[in-house]
Design an enzyme around this catalytic site. Sequence first.
Site, PDB file in Angstrom:
ATOM      1  N   HIS A 150      -6.251 113.668 -19.213  1.00  0.00           N
ATOM      2  CA  HIS A 150      -7.541 114.520 -18.895  1.00  0.00           C
ATOM      3  C   HIS A 150      -8.415 113.620 -18.697  1.00  0.00           C
ATOM      4  O   HIS A 150      -9.534 114.080 -17.945  1.00  0.00           O
ATOM      5  CB  HIS A 150      -7.810 115.388 -20.094  1.00  0.00           C
ATOM      6  N   ASP A 210      -0.413 114.495 -22.167  1.00  0.00           N
ATOM      7  CA  ASP A 210      -1.704 113.943 -22.104  1.00  0.00           C
ATOM      8  C   ASP A 210      -1.945 112.399 -22.105  1.00  0.00           C
ATOM      9  O   ASP A 210      -2.718 111.762 -22.523  1.00  0.00           O
ATOM     10  CB  ASP A 210      -2.477 114.366 -23.038  1.00  0.00           C
ATOM     11  N   GLY A 240     -16.050 110.684 -25.014  1.00  0.00           N
ATOM     12  CA  GLY A 240     -15.890 109.074 -24.668  1.00  0.00           C
ATOM     13  C   GLY A 240     -15.056 108.386 -25.272  1.00  0.00           C
ATOM     14  O   GLY A 240     -14.455 107.210 -24.844  1.00  0.00           O
ATOM     15  N   ASN A 241     -14.621 108.623 -26.694  1.00  0.00           N
ATOM     16  CA  ASN A 241     -13.669 108.189 -27.592  1.00  0.00           C
ATOM     17  C   ASN A 241     -11.870 108.348 -26.611  1.00  0.00           C
ATOM     18  O   ASN A 241     -11.132 107.790 -27.055  1.00  0.00           O
ATOM     19  CB  ASN A 241     -13.207 108.585 -29.028  1.00  0.00           C
ATOM     20  N   SER A 242     -12.348 109.380 -26.021  1.00  0.00           N
ATOM     21  CA  SER A 242     -10.521 109.999 -25.383  1.00  0.00           C
ATOM     22  C   SER A 242     -10.045 108.850 -24.780  1.00  0.00           C
ATOM     23  O   SER A 242     -10.688 108.071 -23.796  1.00  0.00           O
ATOM     24  CB  SER A 242     -11.030 111.221 -24.549  1.00  0.00           C
TER      25      SER A 242
END
Length: 266
Positions: free
Chosen positions: A107, A137, A208-210
């Site tokens: 994503h 993902d 933002g950690n994704s």
Amino acid sequence: MQSMRIVLSLLLCLAWFPAQAELPDFKTLVKEAAPAVVNISTVPRERGDDVYSFNPFEGPDAEQIPEMFKHFFRQLPELEEHARPTPRSLGSGFIISKDGYILTNHHVVSGASKVLVRLSDRRELEAELVGSDERSDIALLKIDAGDLPSVRLGSSEKLEVGEWVLAIGSPFGFDHSVTAGIVSATERALANETYVPFIQTDVAINPGNSGGPLFNLEGEVVGINSQIYTRSGGFMGLSFAIPIDVAIDVADQLKSQGMSPGAGSG
């Protein structure tokens, strides 16, 4: 004799108070692992006169997304009509091989015409999207560089509830931010039609950690931070990571054929 009594008294006092458990020291882990963590930004595909937004909470299918399980994109301002797309900081990733392969979330890079990777030495390189799998993902990127710092991969199967873990990523664009916590549960099933047995932690994870790595105390990557439980859009103590064993299996398939069997590529 008097000194002996003093010693015995001190020993008795210590027996009444349990020894304070030492907290882990993450300094060495961070110094060794952080250089392999990258910031990922993208340039969206142009859609003519349509206004394009990366906000997954908007659009015709927004009401179908469960409130409690939403991917934690950084919420981005919409592009004005006819405006030229500019790179937006979206997430994190980590280098898994010295020749430039990088793991992140599907994503994070979905819908992008260009993916940019910023390294710890501040170099910014355009990445090739090797493959991307929506169901797990997972996305695999490749940058044209050599002798890069890379992470050490562990085994998520060995994780135990209560074990310390640490995340490094770019929440709200703040590169190489470090947060720590414990494993809250393993093999957690979420209500979002995925087959991933998530690792649940209380590590502070924000937009933002994704796509960033989750480390054990040995400095090995055991998961990829992917989702949070939130009613506000921010951290609420429930974070979910894709087990690294699952991620590497998908990445190997993406490397060989561009998508994993039975799953759609993005």
